[in-house]
Design a protein around this motif. Structure first.
Motif, PDB file in Angstrom:
ATOM      1  N   GLU A 160     -18.982  32.541  21.591  1.00 38.41           N
ATOM      2  CA  GLU A 160     -19.934  31.532  22.064  1.00 38.41           C
ATOM      3  C   GLU A 160     -19.549  30.982  23.431  1.00 38.41           C
ATOM      4  O   GLU A 160     -20.392  30.472  24.163  1.00 38.41           O
ATOM      5  CB  GLU A 160     -20.035  30.399  21.046  1.00 38.41           C
ATOM      6  N   THR A 165     -26.663  34.269  25.156  1.00 37.60           N
ATOM      7  CA  THR A 165     -27.714  35.015  24.459  1.00 37.60           C
ATOM      8  C   THR A 165     -27.169  35.649  23.186  1.00 37.60           C
ATOM      9  O   THR A 165     -25.965  35.872  23.054  1.00 37.60           O
ATOM     10  CB  THR A 165     -28.289  36.130  25.352  1.00 37.60           C
ATOM     11  N   GLU A 166     -28.077  35.969  22.282  1.00 36.14           N
ATOM     12  CA  GLU A 166     -27.674  36.598  21.024  1.00 36.14           C
ATOM     13  C   GLU A 166     -27.014  37.954  21.287  1.00 36.14           C
ATOM     14  O   GLU A 166     -25.983  38.284  20.683  1.00 36.14           O
ATOM     15  CB  GLU A 166     -28.899  36.780  20.117  1.00 36.14           C
ATOM     16  N   TYR A 167     -27.602  38.744  22.191  1.00 36.27           N
ATOM     17  CA  TYR A 167     -27.023  40.048  22.495  1.00 36.27           C
ATOM     18  C   TYR A 167     -25.626  39.909  23.085  1.00 36.27           C
ATOM     19  O   TYR A 167     -24.687  40.608  22.667  1.00 36.27           O
ATOM     20  CB  TYR A 167     -27.923  40.816  23.486  1.00 36.27           C
ATOM     21  N   ARG A 169     -23.438  37.483  22.838  1.00 34.63           N
ATOM     22  CA  ARG A 169     -22.462  36.986  21.863  1.00 34.63           C
ATOM     23  C   ARG A 169     -22.130  38.045  20.813  1.00 34.63           C
ATOM     24  O   ARG A 169     -20.969  38.204  20.431  1.00 34.63           O
ATOM     25  CB  ARG A 169     -22.994  35.726  21.190  1.00 34.63           C
ATOM     26  N   LYS A 170     -23.127  38.776  20.364  1.00 32.99           N
ATOM     27  CA  LYS A 170     -22.897  39.833  19.367  1.00 32.99           C
ATOM     28  C   LYS A 170     -21.978  40.915  19.940  1.00 32.99           C
ATOM     29  O   LYS A 170     -21.053  41.388  19.272  1.00 32.99           O
ATOM     30  CB  LYS A 170     -24.230  40.435  18.933  1.00 32.99           C
TER      31      LYS A 170
END
Length: 271
Positions: A160, A165-167, A169-170
């Motif tokens: 984090e 963004t989700e991408y 962080r993933k």
């Protein structure tokens, strides 16, 4: 991309390369500390087939393990040069994210006539005048923090803290999970990296960028003092600086299309 290796006295470096023409520019992607070659998957996917493309797992990172922690930033620059020579790469354009940007500056110091272009992504200048003595002191003492910090909390903060963004962080989580079950190694990789950085700054070398260059920084980059460093770097050198909206420290994963277009624009302008 073809996976290859380069043997050093301290370990074997794994890298991936796709060459179209040795006479053209080669985009040399260098990931940041604890990240690996996947950090640039969006950029690689865009540029592969258009340019020569190179990316590595830095020494002691991911596939480039085992590796003895007895090297500095200049060693990494020398090994990088050895790999480029091995591949017949004569026009490198280094695109370095965070620690990768420091390696790029070390390369510029060691081989100023070889570097044809430089893009710093959420990195900072290596010159001593930009960093406070307290910052250098702290950089040398990071390993115990990473070793004893609860792994689940470290994993959360590490993902984090670098992306919004989700991408982004993933992807960072996936790269950190390479070290799942071996927090000691993760702490060693991180701590050694920060010490290398501090020692490179203390050497007080010129680290001058003499080729076409671009600074890129996420507006929400909260890693250390990157925002402050980049403002000062731009003001002092005149190197163009692009702020990336809705992006953190890994701005090339938060806003991959924009960052990729900026890289392409720089290289096209050099042709």
């Amino acid at each position: 991309m073809n996976e290859k290796t380069y043997t050093t006295p301290l370990g074997v470096i794994h890298y991936w390369v796709h060459m179209i023409s040795a006479d053209d520019f080669t985009l040399v992607f260098l990931p940041g500390l604890t990240a690996d070659h996947r950090l640039f998957e969006k950029q690689i996917s865009f540029f592969e087939g258009k340019y020569n493309v190179f990316v590595w797992d830095a020494p002691a990172h991911a596939a480039s393990w085992p590796f003895t922690f007895d090297f500095d930033l200049m060693d990494k620059a020398r090994w990088l040069d050895g790999i480029l020579e091995q591949e017949g790469i004569t026009k490198p354009v280094i695109v370095g994210q965070s620690m990768g940007g420091y390696v790029g500056q070390a390369y510029s110091e060691a081989y100023p006539e070889k570097l044809k272009g430089f893009v710093s992504i959420d990195s900072a200048p290596l010159q001593r005048r930009y960093m406070t003595s307290m910052e250098i002191w702290m950089l040398k003492r990071m390993e115990p923090i990473y070793r004893y910090y609860p792994w689940k909390s470290l994993l959360k903060a590490g993902t984090e803290g670098v992306a919004v963004t989700e991408y982004g962080r993933k992807l960072m989580r996936e790269m950190m999970l390479v070290y799942d079950g071996d927090q000691k190694r993760y702490a060693k990789v991180a701590g050694h990296g920060y010490r290398m950085l501090a020692e490179a700054v203390e050497r007080n070398l010129a680290y001058e960028i003499k080729c076409p260059a671009l600074l890129i920084c996420g507006e929400q980059d909260k890693a250390g003092s990157c925002v402050r460093y980049n403002k000062a770097w731009h003001k002092s050198t005149g190197i163009p600086l692009e702020w990336i909206k809705d992006a953190g420290h890994n701005s090339n994963t938060d806003q991959p299309e924009l960052v990729t277009s900026l890289i392409a624009k720089l290289v096209e302008g050099m042709r």
